[in-house]
Design a protein around this motif. Structure first.
Motif, PDB file in Angstrom:
ATOM      1  N   ASP A 202       0.852  -1.196   0.000  1.00 40.96           N
ATOM      2  CA  ASP A 202       0.000   0.000   0.000  1.00 40.96           C
ATOM      3  C   ASP A 202       0.886   1.243   0.000  1.00 40.96           C
ATOM      4  O   ASP A 202       0.670   2.188  -0.772  1.00 40.96           O
ATOM      5  N   HIS A 206       1.284   4.231  -2.767  1.00 45.70           N
ATOM      6  CA  HIS A 206       1.173   5.680  -2.520  1.00 45.70           C
ATOM      7  C   HIS A 206       2.300   6.426  -3.234  1.00 45.70           C
ATOM      8  O   HIS A 206       2.078   7.456  -3.879  1.00 45.70           O
ATOM      9  N   HIS A 271      -6.250   3.500  -6.081  1.00 40.83           N
ATOM     10  CA  HIS A 271      -6.966   3.783  -4.841  1.00 40.83           C
ATOM     11  C   HIS A 271      -8.460   3.996  -5.068  1.00 40.83           C
ATOM     12  O   HIS A 271      -9.258   3.706  -4.177  1.00 40.83           O
ATOM     13  N   HIS A 285      -7.507  -2.892   2.754  1.00 44.66           N
ATOM     14  CA  HIS A 285      -6.996  -1.853   1.855  1.00 44.66           C
ATOM     15  C   HIS A 285      -5.674  -2.244   1.185  1.00 44.66           C
ATOM     16  O   HIS A 285      -5.514  -2.114  -0.030  1.00 44.66           O
ATOM     17  N   THR A 289      -4.995  -2.616  -2.824  1.00 50.11           N
ATOM     18  CA  THR A 289      -4.078  -1.743  -3.571  1.00 50.11           C
ATOM     19  C   THR A 289      -2.965  -2.569  -4.213  1.00 50.11           C
ATOM     20  O   THR A 289      -2.562  -2.301  -5.336  1.00 50.11           O
TER      21      THR A 289
HETATM   22 FE   FE2 Z   1      -3.554   3.454   0.525  1.00 49.62          FE
END
Ligand code: FE2
Length: 388
Positions: A202, A206, A271, A285, A289
Protein backbone atom coordinates in the motif's frame (compact mmCIF):
# COMPACT_ATOMS: atom_id res chain seq x y z
CA UNK A 1 17.09 10.38 -10.16
CA UNK A 2 16.76 13.08 -12.77
CA UNK A 3 15.02 16.27 -11.82
CA UNK A 4 12.46 16.84 -14.53
CA UNK A 5 12.19 20.55 -13.89
CA UNK A 6 9.07 22.55 -13.46
CA UNK A 7 6.10 21.97 -15.66
CA UNK A 8 3.27 24.37 -16.52
CA UNK A 9 3.31 27.56 -14.47
CA UNK A 10 5.64 26.00 -11.90
CA UNK A 11 3.22 26.90 -9.12
CA UNK A 12 2.41 24.28 -6.52
CA UNK A 13 1.12 23.83 -3.01
CA UNK A 14 2.48 21.47 -0.40
CA UNK A 15 0.91 21.13 3.02
CA UNK A 16 2.36 19.02 5.78
CA UNK A 17 3.15 18.81 9.42
CA UNK A 18 6.20 16.75 10.18
CA UNK A 19 6.47 16.82 13.94
CA UNK A 20 8.17 13.50 14.22
CA UNK A 21 9.75 11.28 16.84
CA UNK A 22 11.42 8.45 14.94
CA UNK A 23 13.41 5.43 16.06
CA UNK A 24 13.38 2.14 17.95
CA UNK A 25 11.88 2.76 21.38
CA UNK A 26 10.45 6.20 20.50
CA UNK A 27 6.94 5.06 21.53
CA UNK A 28 8.17 5.35 25.12
CA UNK A 29 8.17 9.14 24.69
CA UNK A 30 4.34 9.26 24.49
CA UNK A 31 3.78 10.43 28.10
CA UNK A 32 6.29 13.27 27.62
CA UNK A 33 4.75 14.23 24.27
CA UNK A 34 1.26 14.32 25.76
CA UNK A 35 2.51 16.46 28.60
CA UNK A 36 4.13 18.88 26.15
CA UNK A 37 0.80 19.11 24.30
CA UNK A 38 -1.04 19.78 27.56
CA UNK A 39 -2.99 16.52 27.33
CA UNK A 40 -3.76 15.04 30.73
CA UNK A 41 -6.57 12.60 29.88
CA UNK A 42 -5.89 10.91 26.54
CA UNK A 43 -8.43 8.73 24.74
CA UNK A 44 -6.26 5.94 23.34
CA UNK A 45 -7.65 4.10 20.31
CA UNK A 46 -5.83 0.84 19.65
CA UNK A 47 -6.36 -1.60 16.80
CA UNK A 48 -7.80 -4.78 18.42
CA UNK A 49 -5.26 -7.09 16.72
CA UNK A 50 -2.42 -4.86 17.87
CA UNK A 51 -3.85 -4.81 21.39
CA UNK A 52 -4.26 -8.59 21.50
CA UNK A 53 -0.73 -9.16 20.22
CA UNK A 54 0.55 -7.05 23.13
CA UNK A 55 2.17 -4.49 20.82
CA UNK A 56 0.63 -1.57 22.70
CA UNK A 57 1.45 -2.98 26.14
CA UNK A 58 4.73 -1.05 26.58
CA UNK A 59 2.94 2.15 25.55
CA UNK A 60 0.15 1.63 28.08
CA UNK A 61 2.73 0.74 30.70
CA UNK A 62 4.63 3.94 30.01
CA UNK A 63 1.40 5.94 30.43
CA UNK A 64 0.63 4.14 33.67
CA UNK A 65 4.17 4.69 34.92
CA UNK A 66 3.81 8.41 34.26
CA UNK A 67 0.51 8.49 36.11
CA UNK A 68 -1.51 9.39 33.00
CA UNK A 69 -5.20 8.49 33.27
CA UNK A 70 -5.92 7.05 29.81
CA UNK A 71 -9.19 5.64 28.49
CA UNK A 72 -8.50 2.75 26.11
CA UNK A 73 -10.82 1.93 23.21
CA UNK A 74 -10.16 -1.09 20.98
CA UNK A 75 -13.41 -1.74 19.10
CA UNK A 76 -12.11 -0.62 15.72
CA UNK A 77 -12.67 -2.70 12.59
CA UNK A 78 -10.66 -2.72 9.35
CA UNK A 79 -12.29 -0.20 6.98
CA UNK A 80 -13.74 1.61 10.04
CA UNK A 81 -17.39 2.65 9.76
CA UNK A 82 -18.91 5.95 10.77
CA UNK A 83 -21.30 4.34 13.26
CA UNK A 84 -18.28 2.85 15.04
CA UNK A 85 -16.71 6.31 15.21
CA UNK A 86 -19.94 7.74 16.59
CA UNK A 87 -19.92 5.06 19.30
CA UNK A 88 -16.27 5.74 20.12
CA UNK A 89 -17.04 9.46 20.27
CA UNK A 90 -19.71 8.86 22.96
CA UNK A 91 -17.17 6.94 25.05
CA UNK A 92 -14.53 9.62 24.46
CA UNK A 93 -16.89 12.43 25.43
CA UNK A 94 -17.99 10.62 28.60
CA UNK A 95 -14.32 10.10 29.54
CA UNK A 96 -13.67 13.84 29.57
CA UNK A 97 -10.59 13.34 27.40
CA UNK A 98 -8.53 16.28 26.18
CA UNK A 99 -6.54 14.53 23.45
CA UNK A 100 -6.61 11.42 21.24
CA UNK A 101 -3.95 8.82 20.54
CA UNK A 102 -4.28 6.39 17.60
CA UNK A 103 -2.18 3.22 17.82
CA UNK A 104 -2.37 0.84 14.86
CA UNK A 105 -2.57 0.93 11.09
CA UNK A 106 -4.59 3.38 9.04
CA UNK A 107 -7.88 2.28 10.57
CA UNK A 108 -6.84 3.15 14.15
CA UNK A 109 -5.17 6.44 13.20
CA UNK A 110 -8.06 7.53 10.96
CA UNK A 111 -10.54 6.55 13.69
CA UNK A 112 -8.59 8.76 16.12
CA UNK A 113 -8.89 11.66 13.67
CA UNK A 114 -12.63 10.95 13.30
CA UNK A 115 -13.26 11.01 17.05
CA UNK A 116 -11.16 14.17 17.45
CA UNK A 117 -13.16 15.78 14.66
CA UNK A 118 -16.50 15.06 16.35
CA UNK A 119 -15.28 16.27 19.74
CA UNK A 120 -14.72 19.83 18.52
CA UNK A 121 -16.98 20.02 15.46
CA UNK A 122 -20.07 17.98 16.42
CA UNK A 123 -22.47 16.52 13.88
CA UNK A 124 -21.85 13.26 12.04
CA UNK A 125 -18.76 11.94 10.23
CA UNK A 126 -20.57 11.98 6.86
CA UNK A 127 -20.96 15.79 7.15
CA UNK A 128 -17.21 16.13 6.64
CA UNK A 129 -16.69 13.90 3.59
CA UNK A 130 -14.71 15.81 0.97
CA UNK A 131 -12.25 18.67 1.02
CA UNK A 132 -11.88 21.33 3.74
CA UNK A 133 -15.17 20.78 5.53
CA UNK A 134 -13.64 20.81 9.02
CA UNK A 135 -14.27 24.21 10.67
CA UNK A 136 -12.61 23.82 14.07
CA UNK A 137 -9.24 22.53 15.19
CA UNK A 138 -9.24 19.04 16.70
CA UNK A 139 -7.98 18.29 20.20
CA UNK A 140 -4.33 17.21 19.90
CA UNK A 141 -4.05 13.91 18.00
CA UNK A 142 -0.92 11.76 18.40
CA UNK A 143 -0.48 9.04 15.78
CA UNK A 144 1.59 5.92 16.46
CA UNK A 145 1.67 3.59 13.43
CA UNK A 146 2.17 -0.12 14.01
CA UNK A 147 2.33 -0.98 10.29
CA UNK A 148 4.51 0.50 7.57
CA UNK A 149 1.56 1.32 5.35
CA UNK A 150 -0.87 4.20 5.14
CA UNK A 151 1.38 6.99 6.36
CA UNK A 152 -1.75 8.31 8.06
CA UNK A 153 0.51 9.65 10.83
CA UNK A 154 1.41 12.56 8.52
CA UNK A 155 -1.63 12.82 6.24
CA UNK A 156 -4.45 15.34 6.31
CA UNK A 157 -6.89 12.57 5.36
CA UNK A 158 -9.16 10.08 7.07
CA UNK A 159 -10.75 7.20 5.14
CA UNK A 160 -13.97 6.14 6.87
CA UNK A 161 -16.84 4.04 5.55
CA UNK A 162 -20.42 5.36 5.50
CA UNK A 163 -22.46 2.51 7.02
CA UNK A 164 -25.70 3.37 5.20
CA UNK A 165 -24.38 2.56 1.71
CA UNK A 166 -20.88 1.13 2.37
CA UNK A 167 -19.30 4.10 0.63
CA UNK A 168 -15.70 4.73 1.67
CA UNK A 169 -15.51 8.44 2.37
CA UNK A 170 -12.34 10.50 2.17
CA UNK A 171 -12.25 13.36 4.66
CA UNK A 172 -9.51 15.85 3.79
CA UNK A 173 -8.51 18.89 5.79
CA UNK A 174 -5.21 20.21 7.18
CA UNK A 175 -6.99 20.18 10.55
CA UNK A 176 -6.83 16.36 10.41
CA UNK A 177 -3.02 16.40 10.51
CA UNK A 178 -1.83 14.73 13.73
CA UNK A 179 0.02 17.10 16.07
CA UNK A 180 2.79 14.56 16.65
CA UNK A 181 3.75 11.36 14.84
CA UNK A 182 5.69 8.80 16.86
CA UNK A 183 7.19 6.27 14.46
CA UNK A 184 8.80 3.39 16.32
CA UNK A 185 10.05 0.61 13.99
CA UNK A 186 10.22 -1.80 16.96
CA UNK A 187 6.41 -1.80 16.99
CA UNK A 188 6.50 -3.54 13.59
CA UNK A 189 8.39 -6.60 14.77
CA UNK A 190 5.38 -8.82 15.48
CA UNK A 191 3.47 -7.94 12.30
CA UNK A 192 1.96 -11.04 10.69
CA UNK A 193 3.53 -11.78 7.29
CA UNK A 194 0.38 -11.02 5.29
CA UNK A 195 -0.17 -7.67 7.00
CA UNK A 196 3.48 -6.67 6.59
CA UNK A 197 3.31 -7.48 2.87
CA UNK A 198 -0.06 -5.85 2.15
CA UNK A 199 0.62 -2.67 4.10
CA UNK A 200 4.10 -2.36 2.59
CA UNK A 201 2.62 -2.60 -0.90
CA UNK A 202 0.00 0.00 0.00
CA UNK A 203 2.83 2.36 0.91
CA UNK A 204 4.67 1.61 -2.33
CA UNK A 205 1.42 2.27 -4.21
CA UNK A 206 1.17 5.68 -2.52
CA UNK A 207 4.66 6.60 -3.69
CA UNK A 208 4.02 5.40 -7.25
CA UNK A 209 0.52 6.87 -7.63
CA UNK A 210 1.77 10.12 -6.09
CA UNK A 211 4.69 10.27 -8.51
CA UNK A 212 2.39 9.67 -11.50
CA UNK A 213 -0.37 12.00 -10.24
CA UNK A 214 -1.21 15.04 -12.33
CA UNK A 215 -0.87 16.98 -9.06
CA UNK A 216 2.72 15.84 -8.43
CA UNK A 217 5.10 18.71 -7.63
CA UNK A 218 8.90 18.96 -7.47
CA UNK A 219 8.64 18.65 -3.69
CA UNK A 220 6.32 15.62 -3.68
CA UNK A 221 8.59 14.05 -6.31
CA UNK A 222 11.60 14.16 -3.99
CA UNK A 223 9.70 12.34 -1.28
CA UNK A 224 8.04 9.92 -3.72
CA UNK A 225 11.25 8.71 -5.34
CA UNK A 226 13.02 8.29 -2.01
CA UNK A 227 9.98 6.48 -0.62
CA UNK A 228 9.91 4.07 -3.60
CA UNK A 229 13.58 3.29 -3.06
CA UNK A 230 13.23 2.70 0.69
CA UNK A 231 10.11 0.57 0.26
CA UNK A 232 10.88 -1.47 -2.85
CA UNK A 233 14.44 -2.28 -1.82
CA UNK A 234 13.50 -3.32 1.73
CA UNK A 235 10.04 -4.85 1.56
CA UNK A 236 11.22 -8.40 0.82
CA UNK A 237 13.70 -8.41 3.72
CA UNK A 238 11.13 -6.78 5.99
CA UNK A 239 8.40 -9.31 5.21
CA UNK A 240 10.91 -12.15 5.61
CA UNK A 241 11.71 -10.90 9.10
CA UNK A 242 10.06 -7.79 10.57
CA UNK A 243 12.56 -7.96 13.45
CA UNK A 244 15.24 -6.82 10.98
CA UNK A 245 15.45 -3.31 12.44
CA UNK A 246 17.23 -1.79 9.43
CA UNK A 247 14.57 -3.05 7.03
CA UNK A 248 11.77 -2.07 9.43
CA UNK A 249 13.20 1.44 9.84
CA UNK A 250 13.44 1.84 6.06
CA UNK A 251 9.83 0.70 5.66
CA UNK A 252 8.61 2.97 8.45
CA UNK A 253 10.38 5.98 6.95
CA UNK A 254 9.36 5.11 3.39
CA UNK A 255 5.68 4.71 4.29
CA UNK A 256 5.73 8.01 6.16
CA UNK A 257 7.28 9.85 3.19
CA UNK A 258 4.75 8.21 0.87
CA UNK A 259 1.96 9.42 3.18
CA UNK A 260 3.30 12.94 2.91
CA UNK A 261 3.21 12.54 -0.88
CA UNK A 262 -0.38 11.33 -1.26
CA UNK A 263 -1.64 13.82 1.26
CA UNK A 264 -0.64 16.40 -1.38
CA UNK A 265 -0.89 14.63 -4.74
CA UNK A 266 -3.99 12.52 -4.17
CA UNK A 267 -4.15 9.02 -5.59
CA UNK A 268 -5.27 7.54 -8.89
CA UNK A 269 -7.18 4.58 -10.27
CA UNK A 270 -5.60 2.07 -7.91
CA UNK A 271 -6.97 3.78 -4.84
CA UNK A 272 -10.27 4.65 -6.51
CA UNK A 273 -10.83 0.92 -7.09
CA UNK A 274 -9.32 -0.13 -3.75
CA UNK A 275 -11.66 2.21 -1.89
CA UNK A 276 -14.64 0.70 -3.72
CA UNK A 277 -13.39 -2.80 -2.86
CA UNK A 278 -12.96 -1.78 0.79
CA UNK A 279 -16.40 -0.19 1.05
CA UNK A 280 -18.48 -2.68 -0.96
CA UNK A 281 -16.61 -5.96 -0.43
CA UNK A 282 -14.68 -5.24 2.79
CA UNK A 283 -11.37 -6.17 1.17
CA UNK A 284 -8.39 -5.07 3.28
CA UNK A 285 -7.00 -1.85 1.86
CA UNK A 286 -3.42 -3.06 1.42
CA UNK A 287 -4.48 -6.32 -0.25
CA UNK A 288 -6.67 -4.40 -2.70
CA UNK A 289 -4.08 -1.74 -3.57
CA UNK A 290 -1.39 -4.41 -4.02
CA UNK A 291 -3.31 -6.64 -6.42
CA UNK A 292 -4.39 -3.63 -8.49
CA UNK A 293 -0.95 -2.03 -8.69
CA UNK A 294 0.61 -3.81 -11.71
CA UNK A 295 -2.63 -3.58 -13.69
CA UNK A 296 -3.15 0.12 -13.02
CA UNK A 297 0.51 0.81 -13.78
CA UNK A 298 0.16 -0.97 -17.12
CA UNK A 299 -2.93 1.13 -17.91
CA UNK A 300 -1.19 4.41 -17.00
CA UNK A 301 2.15 3.77 -18.72
CA UNK A 302 1.25 5.61 -21.93
CA UNK A 303 0.41 8.83 -20.04
CA UNK A 304 3.80 9.55 -18.44
CA UNK A 305 6.31 7.06 -19.90
CA UNK A 306 9.36 9.12 -18.87
CA UNK A 307 8.35 8.82 -15.24
CA UNK A 308 8.42 5.02 -15.45
CA UNK A 309 12.16 5.28 -16.14
CA UNK A 310 12.58 7.12 -12.81
CA UNK A 311 10.37 4.54 -11.08
CA UNK A 312 12.44 1.69 -12.54
CA UNK A 313 15.66 3.26 -11.23
CA UNK A 314 14.13 3.87 -7.81
CA UNK A 315 12.85 0.30 -7.42
CA UNK A 316 16.19 -1.11 -8.53
CA UNK A 317 15.56 -2.55 -11.99
CA UNK A 318 17.33 -1.92 -15.30
CA UNK A 319 16.28 1.37 -16.91
CA UNK A 320 17.82 0.87 -20.36
CA UNK A 321 15.77 0.68 -23.56
CA UNK A 322 12.82 2.75 -24.65
CA UNK A 323 10.53 4.17 -21.95
CA UNK A 324 7.91 1.72 -23.19
CA UNK A 325 10.22 -1.25 -22.60
CA UNK A 326 11.18 0.12 -19.20
CA UNK A 327 7.51 0.57 -18.27
CA UNK A 328 6.77 -3.05 -19.23
CA UNK A 329 9.68 -4.26 -17.09
CA UNK A 330 8.48 -2.14 -14.16
CA UNK A 331 5.02 -3.68 -14.39
CA UNK A 332 6.60 -7.17 -14.48
CA UNK A 333 8.62 -6.32 -11.38
CA UNK A 334 5.40 -5.42 -9.52
CA UNK A 335 3.83 -8.77 -10.51
CA UNK A 336 6.98 -10.50 -9.29
CA UNK A 337 6.93 -8.58 -6.02
CA UNK A 338 3.35 -9.71 -5.31
CA UNK A 339 4.32 -13.32 -6.01
CA UNK A 340 7.46 -13.10 -3.85
CA UNK A 341 5.42 -11.77 -0.94
CA UNK A 342 2.64 -14.39 -1.33
CA UNK A 343 0.01 -11.69 -1.79
CA UNK A 344 -3.31 -12.61 -3.41
CA UNK A 345 -3.10 -11.92 -7.13
CA UNK A 346 -6.72 -12.13 -8.20
CA UNK A 347 -10.05 -10.78 -6.99
CA UNK A 348 -11.51 -14.28 -7.06
CA UNK A 349 -8.83 -15.33 -4.54
CA UNK A 350 -10.25 -12.87 -1.99
CA UNK A 351 -13.87 -13.85 -2.54
CA UNK A 352 -15.05 -11.02 -4.81
CA UNK A 353 -17.71 -12.31 -7.22
CA UNK A 354 -17.45 -11.20 -10.86
CA UNK A 355 -20.99 -9.82 -10.79
CA UNK A 356 -19.80 -7.14 -8.33
CA UNK A 357 -17.80 -5.44 -11.09
CA UNK A 358 -20.52 -3.00 -12.31
CA UNK A 359 -21.24 -1.77 -8.76
CA UNK A 360 -17.51 -1.36 -8.05
CA UNK A 361 -17.02 0.61 -11.26
CA UNK A 362 -19.98 2.85 -10.48
CA UNK A 363 -18.43 3.84 -7.14
CA UNK A 364 -14.82 4.02 -8.32
CA UNK A 365 -15.42 6.19 -11.38
CA UNK A 366 -16.40 9.10 -9.10
CA UNK A 367 -13.00 8.82 -7.43
CA UNK A 368 -10.39 8.64 -10.19
CA UNK A 369 -9.15 12.13 -9.27
CA UNK A 370 -5.63 12.99 -10.36
CA UNK A 371 -4.95 9.75 -12.26
CA UNK A 372 -2.44 10.52 -15.03
CA UNK A 373 -4.42 8.85 -17.83
CA UNK A 374 -7.97 9.97 -18.48
CA UNK A 375 -10.23 7.15 -17.38
CA UNK A 376 -13.71 6.03 -18.43
CA UNK A 377 -15.95 3.49 -16.70
CA UNK A 378 -15.09 0.89 -19.34
CA UNK A 379 -11.38 1.30 -18.49
CA UNK A 380 -12.01 0.54 -14.82
CA UNK A 381 -14.13 -2.42 -15.85
CA UNK A 382 -11.26 -3.75 -17.98
CA UNK A 383 -8.79 -3.30 -15.10
CA UNK A 384 -11.07 -5.17 -12.67
CA UNK A 385 -11.65 -7.97 -15.18
CA UNK A 386 -7.90 -8.29 -15.66
CA UNK A 387 -7.44 -8.56 -11.88
CA UNK A 388 -10.35 -10.97 -11.59
FE1 FE2 B 1 -3.55 3.45 0.52
Amino acid sequence: MTFQGFTGSGAFQFVGNINLRFGGGSAQTLPAELKALGVRKPFVMIDPGVHQAGVAAPILKALEGAGVAATVFTEIEPNPRDDTIHRAFEVAKASGCDGIVGVGGGSAMDSAKGVGLLLTNGGAIADYDGINKVGNDLPPVVAIPTTAGTGSEVTANAALTRSSDHYKMSLRSPRLLPKVAIVDPLLLKTLPRGVAAASGLDALTHAIEGYLSVRASPLSDFFALRAMELLALNVRAFVANPENLEAASSMALGSMLAGLVVSNTGTGNDHALARALGGLCDITHGVATAMLLPHVMAFNASARPERYVDIARAVGIAAHGTPREVAARTVDEMHQLLRDLDLPLRLRDVGVAEDKVPALVEVAIKNVGPNPRRTAAKDLEAILKAVY
